[in-house]
Structure formats: structure tokens, C-alpha cells
Design a protein around this motif. Structure first.
Motif, PDB file in Angstrom:
ATOM      1  N   PRO A  80       0.837  -1.203   0.000  1.00 37.37           N
ATOM      2  CA  PRO A  80       0.000   0.000   0.000  1.00 37.37           C
ATOM      3  C   PRO A  80       0.869   1.250   0.000  1.00 37.37           C
ATOM      4  O   PRO A  80       2.046   1.194   0.363  1.00 37.37           O
ATOM      5  CB  PRO A  80      -0.788  -0.119   1.312  1.00 37.37           C
ATOM      6  CG  PRO A  80       0.102  -0.912   2.201  1.00 37.37           C
ATOM      7  CD  PRO A  80       0.807  -1.885   1.295  1.00 37.37           C
ATOM      8  N   PRO A  81       0.333   2.381  -0.397  1.00 42.19           N
ATOM      9  CA  PRO A  81       1.102   3.631  -0.361  1.00 42.19           C
ATOM     10  C   PRO A  81       1.532   3.975   1.059  1.00 42.19           C
ATOM     11  O   PRO A  81       0.816   3.720   2.024  1.00 42.19           O
ATOM     12  CB  PRO A  81       0.109   4.670  -0.900  1.00 42.19           C
ATOM     13  CG  PRO A  81      -0.913   3.880  -1.661  1.00 42.19           C
ATOM     14  CD  PRO A  81      -1.007   2.560  -0.963  1.00 42.19           C
ATOM     15  N   LEU A  82       2.723   4.555   1.184  1.00 40.65           N
ATOM     16  CA  LEU A  82       3.221   4.920   2.506  1.00 40.65           C
ATOM     17  C   LEU A  82       2.384   6.023   3.137  1.00 40.65           C
ATOM     18  O   LEU A  82       2.287   6.118   4.352  1.00 40.65           O
ATOM     19  CB  LEU A  82       4.682   5.373   2.399  1.00 40.65           C
ATOM     20  CG  LEU A  82       5.702   4.268   2.081  1.00 40.65           C
ATOM     21  CD1 LEU A  82       7.069   4.871   1.864  1.00 40.65           C
ATOM     22  CD2 LEU A  82       5.753   3.243   3.193  1.00 40.65           C
ATOM     23  N   PHE A  83       1.791   6.877   2.293  1.00 35.56           N
ATOM     24  CA  PHE A  83       0.966   7.954   2.820  1.00 35.56           C
ATOM     25  C   PHE A  83      -0.492   7.517   2.983  1.00 35.56           C
ATOM     26  O   PHE A  83      -1.370   8.341   3.198  1.00 35.56           O
ATOM     27  CB  PHE A  83       1.011   9.176   1.900  1.00 35.56           C
ATOM     28  CG  PHE A  83       2.278   9.974   2.039  1.00 35.56           C
ATOM     29  CD1 PHE A  83       2.620  10.545   3.251  1.00 35.56           C
ATOM     30  CD2 PHE A  83       3.114  10.163   0.958  1.00 35.56           C
ATOM     31  CE1 PHE A  83       3.780  11.296   3.386  1.00 35.56           C
ATOM     32  CE2 PHE A  83       4.272  10.908   1.081  1.00 35.56           C
ATOM     33  CZ  PHE A  83       4.609  11.477   2.294  1.00 35.56           C
ATOM     34  N   SER A  84      -0.737   6.231   2.866  1.00 38.96           N
ATOM     35  CA  SER A  84      -2.102   5.725   3.013  1.00 38.96           C
ATOM     36  C   SER A  84      -2.687   6.156   4.345  1.00 38.96           C
ATOM     37  O   SER A  84      -2.087   5.987   5.395  1.00 38.96           O
ATOM     38  CB  SER A  84      -2.098   4.191   2.929  1.00 38.96           C
ATOM     39  OG  SER A  84      -3.370   3.669   3.216  1.00 38.96           O
ATOM     40  N   GLY A  85      -3.863   6.740   4.298  1.00 34.91           N
ATOM     41  CA  GLY A  85      -4.560   7.114   5.514  1.00 34.91           C
ATOM     42  C   GLY A  85      -4.266   8.500   6.015  1.00 34.91           C
ATOM     43  O   GLY A  85      -4.863   8.934   7.002  1.00 34.91           O
ATOM     44  N   GLU A  86      -3.361   9.241   5.389  1.00 32.27           N
ATOM     45  CA  GLU A  86      -3.039  10.597   5.827  1.00 32.27           C
ATOM     46  C   GLU A  86      -4.013  11.595   5.198  1.00 32.27           C
ATOM     47  O   GLU A  86      -4.066  11.724   3.978  1.00 32.27           O
ATOM     48  CB  GLU A  86      -1.601  10.957   5.445  1.00 32.27           C
ATOM     49  CG  GLU A  86      -0.551  10.184   6.203  1.00 32.27           C
ATOM     50  CD  GLU A  86      -0.592  10.461   7.691  1.00 32.27           C
ATOM     51  OE1 GLU A  86      -0.820  11.622   8.076  1.00 32.27           O
ATOM     52  OE2 GLU A  86      -0.387   9.517   8.472  1.00 32.27           O
ATOM     53  N   PRO A  87      -4.810  12.300   5.985  1.00 30.24           N
ATOM     54  CA  PRO A  87      -5.748  13.271   5.421  1.00 30.24           C
ATOM     55  C   PRO A  87      -5.017  14.469   4.833  1.00 30.24           C
ATOM     56  O   PRO A  87      -4.008  14.922   5.383  1.00 30.24           O
ATOM     57  CB  PRO A  87      -6.608  13.671   6.622  1.00 30.24           C
ATOM     58  CG  PRO A  87      -5.735  13.431   7.807  1.00 30.24           C
ATOM     59  CD  PRO A  87      -4.889  12.240   7.452  1.00 30.24           C
ATOM     60  N   GLU A  88      -5.531  14.978   3.726  1.00 27.77           N
ATOM     61  CA  GLU A  88      -4.931  16.163   3.133  1.00 27.77           C
ATOM     62  C   GLU A  88      -5.260  17.416   3.933  1.00 27.77           C
ATOM     63  O   GLU A  88      -4.490  18.374   3.937  1.00 27.77           O
ATOM     64  CB  GLU A  88      -5.402  16.331   1.678  1.00 27.77           C
ATOM     65  CG  GLU A  88      -4.848  15.291   0.727  1.00 27.77           C
ATOM     66  CD  GLU A  88      -5.165  15.624  -0.715  1.00 27.77           C
ATOM     67  OE1 GLU A  88      -5.840  16.659  -0.955  1.00 27.77           O
ATOM     68  OE2 GLU A  88      -4.728  14.878  -1.607  1.00 27.77           O
ATOM     69  N   GLN A  89      -6.393  17.415   4.621  1.00 24.58           N
ATOM     70  CA  GLN A  89      -6.788  18.574   5.401  1.00 24.58           C
ATOM     71  C   GLN A  89      -7.206  18.131   6.799  1.00 24.58           C
ATOM     72  O   GLN A  89      -7.922  17.146   6.961  1.00 24.58           O
ATOM     73  CB  GLN A  89      -7.953  19.309   4.746  1.00 24.58           C
ATOM     74  CG  GLN A  89      -7.648  19.844   3.356  1.00 24.58           C
ATOM     75  CD  GLN A  89      -8.804  20.636   2.795  1.00 24.58           C
ATOM     76  OE1 GLN A  89      -9.073  21.752   3.243  1.00 24.58           O
ATOM     77  NE2 GLN A  89      -9.485  20.073   1.828  1.00 24.58           N
ATOM     78  N   SER A  90      -6.749  18.865   7.778  1.00 25.99           N
ATOM     79  CA  SER A  90      -7.142  18.599   9.158  1.00 25.99           C
ATOM     80  C   SER A  90      -7.186  19.926   9.908  1.00 25.99           C
ATOM     81  O   SER A  90      -6.388  20.828   9.657  1.00 25.99           O
ATOM     82  CB  SER A  90      -6.168  17.629   9.841  1.00 25.99           C
ATOM     83  OG  SER A  90      -4.835  18.099   9.754  1.00 25.99           O
ATOM     84  N   ILE A  91      -8.132  20.028  10.830  1.00 27.59           N
ATOM     85  CA  ILE A  91      -8.297  21.258  11.591  1.00 27.59           C
ATOM     86  C   ILE A  91      -8.713  20.917  13.010  1.00 27.59           C
ATOM     87  O   ILE A  91      -9.462  19.956  13.237  1.00 27.59           O
ATOM     88  CB  ILE A  91      -9.341  22.192  10.930  1.00 27.59           C
ATOM     89  CG1 ILE A  91      -9.426  23.525  11.694  1.00 27.59           C
ATOM     90  CG2 ILE A  91     -10.702  21.521  10.836  1.00 27.59           C
ATOM     91  CD1 ILE A  91     -10.260  24.573  10.980  1.00 27.59           C
ATOM     92  N   ASN A  92      -8.178  21.667  13.961  1.00 21.77           N
ATOM     93  CA  ASN A  92      -8.574  21.509  15.357  1.00 21.77           C
ATOM     94  C   ASN A  92      -8.722  22.885  15.971  1.00 21.77           C
ATOM     95  O   ASN A  92      -7.814  23.718  15.865  1.00 21.77           O
ATOM     96  CB  ASN A  92      -7.528  20.702  16.142  1.00 21.77           C
ATOM     97  CG  ASN A  92      -7.970  20.420  17.560  1.00 21.77           C
ATOM     98  OD1 ASN A  92      -7.935  21.286  18.417  1.00 21.77           O
ATOM     99  ND2 ASN A  92      -8.389  19.198  17.798  1.00 21.77           N
ATOM    100  N   VAL A  93      -9.854  23.125  16.600  1.00 24.31           N
ATOM    101  CA  VAL A  93     -10.110  24.404  17.255  1.00 24.31           C
ATOM    102  C   VAL A  93     -10.686  24.135  18.642  1.00 24.31           C
ATOM    103  O   VAL A  93     -11.612  23.323  18.790  1.00 24.31           O
ATOM    104  CB  VAL A  93     -11.091  25.276  16.452  1.00 24.31           C
ATOM    105  CG1 VAL A  93     -11.379  26.573  17.199  1.00 24.31           C
ATOM    106  CG2 VAL A  93     -10.535  25.582  15.074  1.00 24.31           C
ATOM    107  N   TRP A  94     -10.124  24.791  19.650  1.00 23.97           N
ATOM    108  CA  TRP A  94     -10.652  24.729  21.010  1.00 23.97           C
ATOM    109  C   TRP A  94     -10.723  26.146  21.542  1.00 23.97           C
ATOM    110  O   TRP A  94      -9.768  26.924  21.441  1.00 23.97           O
ATOM    111  CB  TRP A  94      -9.766  23.880  21.909  1.00 23.97           C
ATOM    112  CG  TRP A  94     -10.137  23.991  23.364  1.00 23.97           C
ATOM    113  CD1 TRP A  94      -9.588  24.824  24.307  1.00 23.97           C
ATOM    114  CD2 TRP A  94     -11.169  23.264  24.040  1.00 23.97           C
ATOM    115  NE1 TRP A  94     -10.192  24.649  25.523  1.00 23.97           N
ATOM    116  CE2 TRP A  94     -11.180  23.699  25.389  1.00 23.97           C
ATOM    117  CE3 TRP A  94     -12.078  22.298  23.635  1.00 23.97           C
ATOM    118  CZ2 TRP A  94     -12.064  23.197  26.328  1.00 23.97           C
ATOM    119  CZ3 TRP A  94     -12.962  21.789  24.571  1.00 23.97           C
ATOM    120  CH2 TRP A  94     -12.950  22.229  25.904  1.00 23.97           C
ATOM    121  N   THR A  95     -11.865  26.513  22.113  1.00 24.61           N
ATOM    122  CA  THR A  95     -12.019  27.830  22.707  1.00 24.61           C
ATOM    123  C   THR A  95     -12.816  27.722  23.997  1.00 24.61           C
ATOM    124  O   THR A  95     -13.705  26.875  24.117  1.00 24.61           O
ATOM    125  CB  THR A  95     -12.700  28.813  21.735  1.00 24.61           C
ATOM    126  OG1 THR A  95     -12.760  30.120  22.327  1.00 24.61           O
ATOM    127  CG2 THR A  95     -14.113  28.357  21.392  1.00 24.61           C
TER     128      THR A  95
END
Length: 829
Positions: free
Chosen positions: A722-737
Motif C-alpha cells: 500500500p502507499p506509505l501515505f495511506s490514511g493521511e488526510p490532506e486537510q485537518s483542523i482543530n479548534v478549542w475555545t
């Protein structure tokens, strides 16, 4: 009883001999647009001078013009206003919170001294500002209301008095979401704003507000870091798509992706880009560094109790303080004990015990800290599902393994940190860590599942991995002024030695078909036979890393900061693989050596804006053998290009970092998806950008957020992989306030909300690919912070969404955290 809080700044490095440590380092960097403002370089000189004999300042005119800052502090609760003035000025203000608790201060706006700003806050109250001969600022009660113009008070800004509040010893990390300094990125106490690298800090306050339970939970606050539970215990981490090979603690590399319980963590630093200069083994994505809670000179006594789903109960104790009258000897003791009746979804329970004593002795420019840690944990196998027909399956219990499957880890650690001031402002610094750890793993592996859910092929996996590691760093550092240039020089040597052995289990006829076991029937899964203990030595390995480090942090004027560094890295590895009868079937050793250069530059466009760029290289040896040829794999090499901009907003209360990056890595091991053994290597690369925001928007309103967008590029894969980057999302965001009421009868009451979102990915196996949908998890929190105690109720994944990670085999796909509530009570006594 009143306890004193000291904001800690490492004064011993600049020669200040005080009985009590002062201000957090962030207070020493506050900027201003006034032409007379002190630059970081001037401040450093001023602090060094303050450690000289008193005759230097004793002979000065007490009415000399002092430093001014532009203060913008809105009217509000007086105690919070005084903290903001202290934070912006780089001075400390002593006061008893019980005295000012019910007062509301007057707004402060304008260019003035810290004395004037403090006096302005107190106008209309019966409180007064007392300035002692040595410059200490103290708020006390007056016989009548104070009406003082904010231009009538003078004082000596060269002094470093102390701020005192009630409730225990707080550090910069415990007060803010955006601590401003790091001593591990470049091994010097350098403001993050001047660091030509993207560094994301998860402070103690953020860890507490989000009720982080372990390192994986803490790193949810960083969108650039993805973590995936492993079928063989623990979690694997990636930064900007690249696997993290080693974590570090207090800048010392650990033997693998190890962590200490969150009870002992002061902060977590995500250092973006290869950091081989400072941390040994590193990949292009970066390094995860944990900073231990350290001894304190002010008395600290806190007890905590946590309860959560599945009968989890955790007790914690945090003690600290001075052991003698002159506070030269101090201590810290952290202890925690956790036990749960069962684990998600219906595994046997988990447990964790942790004990960490530490002592610090400091006197006359000398500082020594010695400490130890002991931890014993038992964790269950992860919640998971499978892929069938190219689709993720819904399982009744989200459990693929018998209830008693799980992993036990024990670890014993000893460490020291030593610094000694030398002549001319130079210093010698040394620290070392010894780790003795054991992992015991027992889990069934379902390699093949039939269309009806019955197990076509399963194999028991049991292993005992013993690791002993010695790591040491020694350096000499100091400053050299050459006219317009200031050089912060460092010459150091590193050493790490890791011995590891792995014993595995082999039982004839234990692997095979189990048609009576069906993954859609949770009770049948427990019919799998029990797993015995390992019965033969599978491998033995030794890895040594040696390094010679040369570094120059060059200050050109007041606005340009240049990093020039190089490391001569030497790796020595030796690995022995054995057959089940104890005979050697493969042995290989490898020695590799390489000069690794790193460059970086940052420029202060304005006091609030800094641009930077860097070119970083990584290099690390390997003890992995190609299972097909028996030869060692080539050393990993990497390169990172990064450019970005950093903003310090709202009087340094809020920080914003934008970074664009391009990463390359060569000789990356490729594993067989079933045996998990290396069968070759290849190259890969990625490019993208990330955005980090942390700090306080308004009084009581804190925020921490990050966003990462990355594109991956890979050559053609090796057959069947399988590709080594398999499962890596292209976009991710985390916000806590979160927001906390600052005054009134409900003062201390607040709430927080956070969202962790990611884009969809494509999981792959050797024979098919499958879609992993994106999603978002929402966390909420309600809390009340009083003077002597706090109470927090948090709910993770409050909407109960089913969210997936991806894996390189369809027979095991781990799930993300399910909904869970946690109640935390902390009492300072």
C-alpha cells in the motif's frame, strides 16, 4: 493559608542571584512601538547587569527615566488587570488575591511606566501601590481611596521583583495557551517568535482545560499531528504526513515513540521539520518533545480525582516547594493511580500507576536537578472494524479481539540536568537519561475474515520487548559581541545507546481457521484460545548515535536572527535475528556518518510581525533488515524547506503562525502489511501549509487552533504494498475555545468547546483500496475555578459519531474515540 505563586524565569543563566525566581520568560519579550522600548537584546543585557553588585544601580539617580510601554488593559476584575500589566511590562506585582478579589479596576490606555499603569488600575479604590527601595511593586490597602495621576510614580525598572498570588506555584505554561519561549528547540532559552521554525506548544493550561489523559489525547490539539492506534499496542504518530520515529523528553531523545503519563507533563512541543541537530533521529515532519513538571521553590500542594465512563477512577497528587530557608533546595513529587473496571467497547479494564520524584539544588550560578520516574500501565486492544468488499463494516461491539487481549508496559527512568556558569557569561550544561522499559503484548490477529464474518485465518501474537537506553547531551554555550553582531555560540556532544531484545511466541498449529468465531457475534470472539507467553528469542539489536554539534545563533542588530548549525552524526547499528530453535538466521551491522547542516533566518518586520525561512536536514541510521535479503536498510535522509510569518497580537496575548513547507525523505522502510517486517525502501515527499493560533482574545476568552493542508507525492509502490501515505488526510483542523467569567458572583464559571475535523482518505491493502470518510468530533466542557479548587465536566465526541482511522490492512481498521464523559476535581491545600 496563603500560598505564593512564582512565575518562573531561569535567572541562573544570566547570573541573577535571587532567593525567589521571578517572571515567566514571556514577560521579558513584550514589545512596543515606542522609540525607547527595550529590544530582546537590550533586555538580556539589562538582566545580566542586574546580577552585578548593587553598586552599579545603587549609585544611579532614583528619578532616572525608566522604560515605558503602550498599555491597553480594559476595565475589569482587578486581579486579572494586574496580571495583564505585569505580563505586558516584564515586571512583577505582589498582591494577595483575597485582598483584590472583589475590586474592579479602571481602564488603562497609553504610553507609561509599569508603576503608572498599576496606579491607574487602582484609581478610585482604597488600594495603593508601594514601591520599595529595591523596586518591588506591592499592592496594599490604604486608609482612604487612592486618587493618583498615572504620571506621578517612578521606580527602578532594572529590578526583578516577584508576583504573588494564591493557590500554588504557577508557571508560564499554567497561565497561558501561548507560552513564548522554548529551551529545547535550539537548546537555548530562545523566544519562539525569534525561532526560524514552526513550533506548536500545547501548554499545561491547554492540557488541563481539555482534560488530556495521555500523549495521544494531548496531541489532538495539533492538526498537524495525526495519531493512529496500533493493533500491537500504543499509537503511531505522523507530522505533516511523515512517521515520527522518536519522541523526546526535556530535549533528550527517547528510545522510540515513548511518553510519560500526562500527570508528569508540563507542556508538549511539536517541532516542525527535521530536528536532527538537537534531537537525534528525526523525520522531515518533525519531533514531539515533552517537558516534565519541574521542582518549584514556592509551596505547591494539589490533589485531584477523576471519574469517567467504564468505572474509571484516577487519583493524582502534585507536591512541591523549598526544602530549606534560602530556597536553594526544592522538590517536586508527582503521583497518580488509575484503574477502570473495563475498557471501550467491552474489553477488560485498564490501569496506570506513576511516581515521579525530583530534586533541584541551585546556588551561585550552579543548578542541578535529579529525578526518577516509574510507571506501570495496562491498556486494552483498540476499538476497530474490518473492510469487506471495499467497505468499512459496522460491528455490534467494535471489537475484533478477545476481552483479555491487551498490552502491559513498565518503565523505570532516572535523569539529571546540570548547568554551571563560567567566566564571561559562558556556561557548561549537561543532562542525561537512563530508561529501562519492558513491553508485554498479547493479541489475536485476524488475518482473513470470510464474507459471513467467520475467521478464515487468525494467529496469536505474544511478544516481550526489553529496552535499555542511555542518552546524554553536553555543551558549552555563551555570547560573543562583535560590534553590530551578537553570537550565541554552542559547542556540544551527544550520545545515545539503545539495547533491545524481542522474544516472540510460536505454538505449532495455533494459527489457522476458526470457523466457530464470528466477528458479528462478540461472544464467539472470546472462544479463541488463550495466548501463552513468548517462548523464543526473535531478535537482538544495538544502536548507537554520536554527534558533534556546532551552532551559532547570530543577532544582527535588533531585528535579524540567523541560525547556523551543523552536526556530525554517526550511527552504529547491529541486529541479530534468530530462528525458533535459537540458531542465528541473519546478522547485519552498519556504520554511517554524515555532516548535517541546518540554516534559518528570521526578521522582525515590526515588533508584532516576524518573517522567517529555513533549510533543515535530517539523518538517522537504521537497525532494520530487509527481510527478503537479510541486508540492513540504508540510513534515512531528509530535507525540509519552510517559510512563514509569525504575528504577536493584542499585546502578545495572541500568537499566529503561518508556514509553507516542502519535505523530502529517502530510504524509507516499506513493511509487509501482514508480517509488518521491512521488505525494502523508497522515497516520498509532501508540500503544504499550516496555520497555528493560540492565546487570549479577550479577558477570559482563550483559543487554540491549528489547520494543516498537505499534498503527498510518491513514486510507484513496490509490488503488493500500500502507499506509505495511506490514511493521511490532506486537510485537518482543530479548534478549542473557552470562556471564563471574570467578575461577579459567578466569577470562575466557564465553558469550552472544541472541534477536531479531518478530510476523507483512501485506505489500502495489498489487494484492494477502500474509502475512509472524513468527519468531525466535538468536545464540550463546563468548569468552575475557585481560589482553592476547580471542578471540570467534559464530554468527548459529544454527538457520538463513529469516526475511523485507516490502516494498511483491511483486516484491522482502528476507530477514533467514542463518546465519553469525564469529571475532574482538583483541590489546592
Amino acid at each position: 493559608m496563603v500560598w505564593t505563586v512564582t512565575f518562573i524565569f531561569s535567572l541562573h543563566k544570566v547570573g541573577i542571584n535571587t532567593k525567589k525566581l521571578a517572571l515567566p520568560s514571556r514577560m521579558l519579550m513584550k514589545s512596543t512601538i515606542h522609540c525607547c522600548a527595550l529590544t530582546p537584546l537590550h533586555l538580556a543585557v539589562a538582566f545580566a547587569m542586574s546580577g552585578m553588585p548593587a553598586l552599579v544601580f545603587g549609585q544611579s539617580d532614583e528619578n532616572v527615566t525608566v522604560a515605558r510601554n503602550v498599555y491597553t488593559v480594559p476595565a475589569g476584575a482587578l486581579n486579572d488587570m494586574l496580571l495583564k500589566v505585569a505580563r505586558q511590562s516584564g515586571r512583577t506585582i505582589s498582591f494577595d488575591p483575597a485582598l483584590v478579589y472583589n475590586y474592579r479596576g479602571s481602564a488603562v490606555n497609553g504610553n507609561m511606566t509599569v508603576e503608572q499603569a498599576t496606579a491607574a488600575c487602582l484609581q478610585g479604590t482604597d488600594l495603593v501601590l508601594d514601591v520599595t527601595e529595591n523596586g518591588t511593586l506591592t499592592v496594599t490597602r490604604s486608609a482612604e481611596p487612592l486618587v493618583v495621576g498615572p504620571t506621578t510614580i517612578v521606580g527602578n525598572d532594572a529590578q526583578l521583583p516577584e508576583i504573588s498570588v494564591r493557590g500554588g506555584s504557577l508557571s508560564d505554561d499554567e497561565l497561558y495557551y501561548n507560552p513564548s519561549n522554548s529551551s529545547t528547540v535550539s537548546r537555548t532559552d530562545t523566544p519562539l517568535k525569534e525561532t526560524a521554525q514552526s513550533v506548536e506548544v500545547i501548554s499545561a493550561k491547554a492540557l488541563k482545560d481539555r482534560q488530556a489523559t495521555d500523549l495521544a489525547d494531548a496531541l489532538k490539539s495539533s492538526a498537524g499531528v495525526q495519531q493512529t492506534p496500533s493493533a500491537t499496542g500504543g499509537s503511531s504518530f505522523t507530522i505533516r504526513g511523515f512517521s515520527v520515529q522518536q519522541t523526546s523528553t526535556n530535549g533528550i531523545p527517547n528510545p522510540g515513540v515513548n511518553s510519560i503519563p500526562v500527570q508528569g507533563i508540563e507542556r508538549v512541543e511539536v517541532v516542525k521539520g527535521p530536528d536532527s541537530i538537537m534531537s537525534g533521529s528525526s523525520t522531515p515532519g518533525g519531533t514531539i518533545n515533552m517537558v516534565r513538571k519541574a521542582p518549584v521553590t514556592e509551596e505547591l500542594r494539589a490533589v485531584s480525582v477523576e471519574v469517567a465512563r467504564y468505572g474509571e477512577l484516577k487519583e493524582g497528587l502534585d507536591l512541591g516547594g523549598a526544602l530549606n530557608e534560602d530556597r536553594s533546595l526544592s522538590y517536586r513529587l508527582n503521583m497518580s493511580n488509575m484503574k477502570s473496571d473495563k475498557s471501550a467497547p467491552d474489553f477488560d479494564g485498564e490501569r496506570e500507576t506513576y511516581v515521579a520524584p525530583a530534586l533541584t539544588w541551585q546556588n551561585d550560578g550552579r543548578r542541578l536537578t535529579v529525578g526518577a520516574e516509574s510507571s506501570n500501565t495496562r491498556t486494552a486492544a483498540p476499538r476497530s472494524t474490518i473492510v469487506m468488499g471495499g467497505k468499512l463494516q459496522k460491528l455490534p461491539s467494535e471489537r475484533l479481539f478477545p476481552r483479555d487481549n491487551g498490552f502491559q508496559n513498565t518503565s523505570k527512568t532516572g535523569y539529571y540536568e546540570f548547568s554551571q556558569e563560567l567566566l564571561g557569561g559562558w556556561s557548561f550544561n549537561s543532562k542525561a537519561t537512563y530508561v529501562d522499559g519492558t513491553e508485554n503484548l498479547k493479541v489475536w490477529q485476524n488475518v482473513e475474515v470470510e464474507p459471513d464474518g467467520s475467521v478464515g485465518f487468525a494467529s496469536p501474537y505474544a511478544a516481550r520487548i526489553d529496552t535499555k537506553s542511555w542518552s546524554m547531551q553536553n555543551d558549552v554555550r555563551g555570547k560573543v559581541n562583535t560590534g553590530f553582531f551578537t553570537h550565541k555560540l554552542l559547542l556540544g556532544v551527544d550520545y545515545q545507546h539503545i539495547d533491545s531484545t524481542e522474544d516472540d511466541l510460536n505454538v505449532i498449529d495455533s494459527a489457522g481457521a476458526y470457523p466457530q468465531v464470528n466477528i458479528y457475534d462478540p461472544h464467539s470472539i472470546d472462544l479463541l484460545p488463550g495466548i501463552g507467553s513468548p517462548n523464543y528469542r526473535w531478535n537482538k539489536s544495538r544502536v548507537q548515535q554520536r554527534g558533534l554539534i556546532l551552532q551559532d545563533q547570530l543577532e544582527i542588530g535588533d531585528r535579524t536572527h540567523v541560525l547556523l548549525a551543523a552536526k556530525k552524526a554517526e550511527w552504529i547499528s547491529d541486529v541479530q535475528v534468530y530462528a525458533e530453535d535459537g540458531t542465528s538466521i541473519a546478522r547485519a551491522g552498519d556504520e554511517s556518518e554524515k555532516w548535517v547542516p541546518n540554516y534559518g533566518i528570521s526578521f522582525d518586520v515590526t515588533p508584532q510581525m516576524t518573517i522567517y525561512a529555513n533549510l533543515l536536514h535530517g539523518f538517522s541510521g537504521t537497525s532494520s533488515l530487509n527481510s527478503a535479503t537479510g541486508e540492513p536498510l540504508k540510513p534515512l535522509t531528509s530535507k525540509s524547506k519552510e517559510a512563514g510569518v509569525k504575528f504577536n497580537l493584542l499585546n502578545d496575548s495572541l500568537t499566529l503562525t503561518y508556514a509553507y513547507f516542502e519535505l523530502e525523505e529517502d530510504n524509507v522502510p516499506v513493511e509487509d502489511p501482514f508480517t509488518r517486517q521491512p521488505i525494502g525502501s523508497q522515497s516520498r515527499s509532501s508540500k503544504g501549509y499550516d496555520l497555528n493560533l493560540a492565546g487570549e482574545i479577550l479577558p477570559g476568552w482563550n483559543v487554540q487552533g491549528s489547520y494543516t493542508h498537505v499534498k503527498f507525492e510518491e513514486p510507484a509502490q513496490l509490488d503488493g504494498n500500500p502507499p506509505l501515505f495511506s490514511g493521511e488526510p490532506e486537510q485537518s483542523i482543530n479548534v478549542w475555545t473557552s470562556y471564563e467569567l471574570q467578575e461577579g458572583m459567578y466569577k470562575g464559571l466557564g465553558a469550552g468547546v472544541g472541534v477536531d475535523a479531518f478530510s476523507g482518505t483512501t485506505g489500502s491493502t495489498s489487494y484492494e483500496s477502500y474509502a475512509v470518510p472524513g468527519g468531525a468530533s466535538t468536545d464540550i466542557s463546563l468548569f468552575y475555578h475557585a481560589q482553592d479548587y476547580s471542578l471540570t465536566l467534559g464530554v468527548k465526541n459529544v454527538f457520538g459519531r463513529t469516526l475511523y482511522n485507516s490502516w494498511s490492512t483491511g483486516a484491522f481498521v482502528p476507530l477514533r474515540e467514542e463518546r465519553n464523559a469525564r469529571l475532574t476535581f482538583t483541590y489546592n491545600f
